[in-house]
Design a protein around this motif. Structure first.
Motif, PDB file in Angstrom:
ATOM      1  N   LYS A 182      52.487  40.578  40.624  1.00  0.00           N
ATOM      2  CA  LYS A 182      52.003  39.207  40.468  1.00  0.00           C
ATOM      3  C   LYS A 182      51.679  38.552  41.807  1.00  0.00           C
ATOM      4  O   LYS A 182      50.950  37.556  41.849  1.00  0.00           O
ATOM      5  CB  LYS A 182      53.028  38.375  39.705  1.00  0.00           C
ATOM      6  N   ASN A 183      52.201  39.121  42.892  1.00  0.00           N
ATOM      7  CA  ASN A 183      51.958  38.549  44.212  1.00  0.00           C
ATOM      8  C   ASN A 183      50.826  39.227  44.981  1.00  0.00           C
ATOM      9  O   ASN A 183      50.371  38.696  45.992  1.00  0.00           O
ATOM     10  CB  ASN A 183      53.240  38.603  45.048  1.00  0.00           C
ATOM     11  N   VAL A 184      50.411  40.413  44.531  1.00  0.00           N
ATOM     12  CA  VAL A 184      49.339  41.117  45.241  1.00  0.00           C
ATOM     13  C   VAL A 184      48.075  41.280  44.405  1.00  0.00           C
ATOM     14  O   VAL A 184      47.019  41.618  44.955  1.00  0.00           O
ATOM     15  CB  VAL A 184      49.814  42.506  45.727  1.00  0.00           C
ATOM     16  N   ALA A 185      48.141  41.018  43.103  1.00  0.00           N
ATOM     17  CA  ALA A 185      46.974  41.223  42.245  1.00  0.00           C
ATOM     18  C   ALA A 185      45.855  40.252  42.601  1.00  0.00           C
ATOM     19  O   ALA A 185      46.084  39.050  42.753  1.00  0.00           O
ATOM     20  CB  ALA A 185      47.371  41.064  40.780  1.00  0.00           C
ATOM     21  N   LYS A 186      44.656  40.790  42.727  1.00  0.00           N
ATOM     22  CA  LYS A 186      43.473  39.959  42.926  1.00  0.00           C
ATOM     23  C   LYS A 186      42.999  39.465  41.557  1.00  0.00           C
ATOM     24  O   LYS A 186      43.376  40.013  40.514  1.00  0.00           O
ATOM     25  CB  LYS A 186      42.391  40.751  43.642  1.00  0.00           C
ATOM     26  N   PRO A 187      42.167  38.404  41.526  1.00  0.00           N
ATOM     27  CA  PRO A 187      41.785  37.810  40.236  1.00  0.00           C
ATOM     28  C   PRO A 187      41.157  38.784  39.255  1.00  0.00           C
ATOM     29  O   PRO A 187      41.259  38.590  38.038  1.00  0.00           O
ATOM     30  CB  PRO A 187      40.793  36.719  40.656  1.00  0.00           C
ATOM     31  N   TYR A 188      40.495  39.831  39.745  1.00  0.00           N
ATOM     32  CA  TYR A 188      39.832  40.765  38.840  1.00  0.00           C
ATOM     33  C   TYR A 188      40.761  41.862  38.325  1.00  0.00           C
ATOM     34  O   TYR A 188      40.345  42.735  37.570  1.00  0.00           O
ATOM     35  CB  TYR A 188      38.614  41.400  39.534  1.00  0.00           C
ATOM     36  N   MET A 189      42.021  41.848  38.719  1.00  0.00           N
ATOM     37  CA  MET A 189      42.959  42.900  38.336  1.00  0.00           C
ATOM     38  C   MET A 189      43.837  42.462  37.178  1.00  0.00           C
ATOM     39  O   MET A 189      44.296  41.327  37.133  1.00  0.00           O
ATOM     40  CB  MET A 189      43.852  43.282  39.521  1.00  0.00           C
ATOM     41  N   GLU A 190      44.074  43.373  36.259  1.00  0.00           N
ATOM     42  CA  GLU A 190      45.003  43.138  35.151  1.00  0.00           C
ATOM     43  C   GLU A 190      46.344  43.775  35.503  1.00  0.00           C
ATOM     44  O   GLU A 190      46.396  44.901  36.003  1.00  0.00           O
ATOM     45  CB  GLU A 190      44.460  43.769  33.872  1.00  0.00           C
ATOM     46  N   ILE A 191      47.431  43.060  35.259  1.00  0.00           N
ATOM     47  CA  ILE A 191      48.769  43.614  35.473  1.00  0.00           C
ATOM     48  C   ILE A 191      49.239  44.225  34.157  1.00  0.00           C
ATOM     49  O   ILE A 191      49.334  43.538  33.137  1.00  0.00           O
ATOM     50  CB  ILE A 191      49.754  42.532  35.948  1.00  0.00           C
ATOM     51  N   VAL A 225      25.284  56.063  40.716  1.00  0.00           N
ATOM     52  CA  VAL A 225      26.442  55.172  40.761  1.00  0.00           C
ATOM     53  C   VAL A 225      27.489  55.669  39.759  1.00  0.00           C
ATOM     54  O   VAL A 225      27.168  55.938  38.596  1.00  0.00           O
ATOM     55  CB  VAL A 225      26.051  53.718  40.446  1.00  0.00           C
ATOM     56  N   ARG A 226      28.717  55.798  40.214  1.00  0.00           N
ATOM     57  CA  ARG A 226      29.803  56.283  39.357  1.00  0.00           C
ATOM     58  C   ARG A 226      30.779  55.145  39.091  1.00  0.00           C
ATOM     59  O   ARG A 226      31.250  54.483  40.037  1.00  0.00           O
ATOM     60  CB  ARG A 226      30.519  57.460  40.011  1.00  0.00           C
ATOM     61  N   PHE A 227      31.104  54.942  37.819  1.00  0.00           N
ATOM     62  CA  PHE A 227      32.024  53.879  37.424  1.00  0.00           C
ATOM     63  C   PHE A 227      33.306  54.479  36.855  1.00  0.00           C
ATOM     64  O   PHE A 227      33.285  55.491  36.147  1.00  0.00           O
ATOM     65  CB  PHE A 227      31.375  52.966  36.374  1.00  0.00           C
ATOM     66  N   PHE A 228      34.443  53.814  37.160  1.00  0.00           N
ATOM     67  CA  PHE A 228      35.742  54.265  36.682  1.00  0.00           C
ATOM     68  C   PHE A 228      36.620  53.056  36.381  1.00  0.00           C
ATOM     69  O   PHE A 228      36.429  51.972  36.934  1.00  0.00           O
ATOM     70  CB  PHE A 228      36.467  55.109  37.747  1.00  0.00           C
ATOM     71  N   ILE A 229      37.600  53.291  35.506  1.00  0.00           N
ATOM     72  CA  ILE A 229      38.732  52.371  35.360  1.00  0.00           C
ATOM     73  C   ILE A 229      39.901  53.033  36.075  1.00  0.00           C
ATOM     74  O   ILE A 229      40.201  54.212  35.832  1.00  0.00           O
ATOM     75  CB  ILE A 229      39.099  52.126  33.885  1.00  0.00           C
ATOM     76  N   VAL A 230      40.562  52.295  36.979  1.00  0.00           N
ATOM     77  CA  VAL A 230      41.684  52.874  37.718  1.00  0.00           C
ATOM     78  C   VAL A 230      42.934  52.028  37.515  1.00  0.00           C
ATOM     79  O   VAL A 230      42.857  50.834  37.214  1.00  0.00           O
ATOM     80  CB  VAL A 230      41.384  53.000  39.234  1.00  0.00           C
ATOM     81  N   GLU A 231      44.079  52.693  37.662  1.00  0.00           N
ATOM     82  CA  GLU A 231      45.373  52.007  37.721  1.00  0.00           C
ATOM     83  C   GLU A 231      46.063  52.411  39.010  1.00  0.00           C
ATOM     84  O   GLU A 231      46.091  53.594  39.359  1.00  0.00           O
ATOM     85  CB  GLU A 231      46.263  52.373  36.521  1.00  0.00           C
ATOM     86  N   GLU A 232      46.619  51.420  39.726  1.00  0.00           N
ATOM     87  CA  GLU A 232      47.300  51.667  40.987  1.00  0.00           C
ATOM     88  C   GLU A 232      48.640  50.959  41.009  1.00  0.00           C
ATOM     89  O   GLU A 232      48.819  49.920  40.354  1.00  0.00           O
ATOM     90  CB  GLU A 232      46.466  51.141  42.167  1.00  0.00           C
ATOM     91  N   TYR A 233      49.572  51.514  41.775  1.00  0.00           N
ATOM     92  CA  TYR A 233      50.800  50.777  42.053  1.00  0.00           C
ATOM     93  C   TYR A 233      50.479  49.589  42.963  1.00  0.00           C
ATOM     94  O   TYR A 233      49.599  49.687  43.819  1.00  0.00           O
ATOM     95  CB  TYR A 233      51.816  51.679  42.773  1.00  0.00           C
ATOM     96  N   PRO A 234      51.203  48.492  42.813  1.00  0.00           N
ATOM     97  CA  PRO A 234      50.975  47.324  43.672  1.00  0.00           C
ATOM     98  C   PRO A 234      51.706  47.438  45.010  1.00  0.00           C
ATOM     99  O   PRO A 234      51.988  46.440  45.665  1.00  0.00           O
ATOM    100  CB  PRO A 234      51.541  46.178  42.834  1.00  0.00           C
ATOM    101  N   THR A 235      52.029  48.663  45.409  1.00  0.00           N
ATOM    102  CA  THR A 235      52.802  48.914  46.615  1.00  0.00           C
ATOM    103  C   THR A 235      51.887  49.015  47.833  1.00  0.00           C
ATOM    104  O   THR A 235      50.657  49.066  47.708  1.00  0.00           O
ATOM    105  CB  THR A 235      53.593  50.224  46.461  1.00  0.00           C
ATOM    106  N   TRP A 236      52.483  49.076  49.017  1.00  0.00           N
ATOM    107  CA  TRP A 236      51.711  49.135  50.251  1.00  0.00           C
ATOM    108  C   TRP A 236      50.738  50.311  50.252  1.00  0.00           C
ATOM    109  O   TRP A 236      49.602  50.196  50.702  1.00  0.00           O
ATOM    110  CB  TRP A 236      52.666  49.243  51.447  1.00  0.00           C
ATOM    111  N   ASP A 237      51.163  51.477  49.720  1.00  0.00           N
ATOM    112  CA  ASP A 237      50.320  52.668  49.762  1.00  0.00           C
ATOM    113  C   ASP A 237      49.335  52.740  48.607  1.00  0.00           C
ATOM    114  O   ASP A 237      48.468  53.618  48.587  1.00  0.00           O
ATOM    115  CB  ASP A 237      51.173  53.937  49.792  1.00  0.00           C
TER     116      ASP A 237
END
Length: 360
Positions: free
Chosen positions: A268-277, A338-350
């Motif tokens: 909730k502290n690093v998500a940008k407006p376009y990101m879903e948690i 152009v290649r499009f993807f849906i990605v999921e990432e950890y909200p961690t530093w790496d």
């Protein structure tokens, strides 16, 4: 003995450090990979066996890195670990003091140590820095070594200070009697708790454990056969024979509870407006990849008429990020390379990527 809501088991009350950890409130402060021991079951990755410092997954170059990571996590405490943090005593004490000064005395700090380096002078430095709880992990399964005898004597020094003292050891199958001996030793000194960890395979201890005959419970799990059962046996025995509190920390707790709760606090502290948690605390969003990002950005804004505020050019990762639904629509409308993807990432530093779904 009772089953906690966190897929673990306990006798009496959980240590305060554990209570906060399972809620994802503890910053993991790794102050050095240096250690006086070389345990056959040590799970540390090769790059953490050096003299390095991490706050969660963030490499630390200065104290401000630790403070920033704690703020992102909204941490209410820290678990200081290694290696053996006392191998770099001055550094460890400095970090504890800095966290206390920044977040106040209620910021709870616990520390793990082998006991090999816990002289009275060292413990006094940690106590003065503000340490609240100390957990000992002596060379329990090598009782004839000189180092073990030193550790056992040094543990006694911890009871000269007003903090919580306990032990934390893995449930190594076949070593139940040694763990019971340690429990009775701690109980006789007036310790508060003994934590038992379910033993797990890692990239670095796999060969050692296999060579000693240990096996995973399944192809899908890193937990070792017999470890959970031994932990439960120790808890049942401890409830009847000692006054200690016990916590059996399972493999499932670490992955399904502690990590997930920490990720949620950070997301909730690093998500940008376009990101879903997501429910698991990961960040989900769409991306577009193309060899020329400036050309792609112009195409999306001027020809596809995507509002610029919906797009973020991530040059480090070579992509343009956007809301998931925008990526889905663009993937259907734009042809070419152009290649499009849906990605999921950890909200961690790496920002570890845990899933990538190609579109359409």
């Amino acid at each position: 003995m009772w089953e906690t809501p966190y897929f673990s088991y306990a006798v009496r009350e959980l240590p305060k450090g554990c209570q906060m950890c399972v809620r994802g409130e503890k910053l993991v402060l790794f102050t050095t990979g240096a250690c006086p021991r070389d345990c056959f079951y040590c799970p540390l990755s090769p790059w953490r066996r050096e003299d390095v410092v991490y706050a969660n997954e963030r490499p630390v170059k200065r104290i401000d890195d630790i403070i920033e990571e704690a703020k992102i996590q909204e941490a209410r405490g820290a678990g200081v670990t290694g290696g053996d943090p006392l191998a770099r005593l001055d550094r460890t004490a400095e970090y504890i003091r800095a966290l206390k000064e920044q977040f106040g005395e209620k910021f709870h700090v616990h520390l793990y140590t082998t006991g090999a380096l816990t002289t009275k002078k060292a413990l006094e430095k940690l106590y003065d820095a503000g340490l609240d709880e100390i957990r000992f992990h002596p060379d329990l399964f090598n009782p004839n070594s000189r180092l073990f005898r030193v550790e056992i004597e040094n543990i006694k020094n911890a009871f000269d200070f007003d903090w919580d003292v306990g032990g934390e050891v893995p449930a190594v199958p076949g070593q139940g009697e040694r763990i019971k001996w340690f429990a009775e030793f701690l109980d006789g000194l007036g310790a508060k708790f003994l934590n038992i960890n379910e033993l797990e395979f890692s990239e670095t201890n796999l060969r050692n454990l296999l060579d000693k005959g240990y096996r995973p419970i399944s192809d899908e799990s890193s937990a070792i056969k017999g470890s959970l059962e031994l932990g439960l046996e120790i808890l049942r025995w401890g409830e009847e024979n000692t006054s200690l509190s016990y916590h059996l920390c399972t493999s499932k707790l670490k992955d399904a509870v502690q990590l997930r709760n920490r990720l949620r606090r950070m997301a909730k502290n690093v998500a940008k407006p376009y990101m879903e948690i997501t429910e698991d605390g990961t960040l989900r969003f769409g991306i577009a990849e193309y060899e020329d990002l400036d050309e792609l950005y112009t195409l999306l804004v001027e020809e596809a008429e995507v509002p610029g505020e919906w797009l973020y050019v991530n040059r480090e990762k070579g992509r343009i990020e956007m809301p998931e639904e925008v990526a889905v629509e663009l993937a259907e409308a734009i042809e070419g390379d152009v290649r499009f993807f849906i990605v999921e990432e950890y909200p961690t530093w790496d920002r570890i990527e845990v899933e990538r779904i190609p579109l359409p």
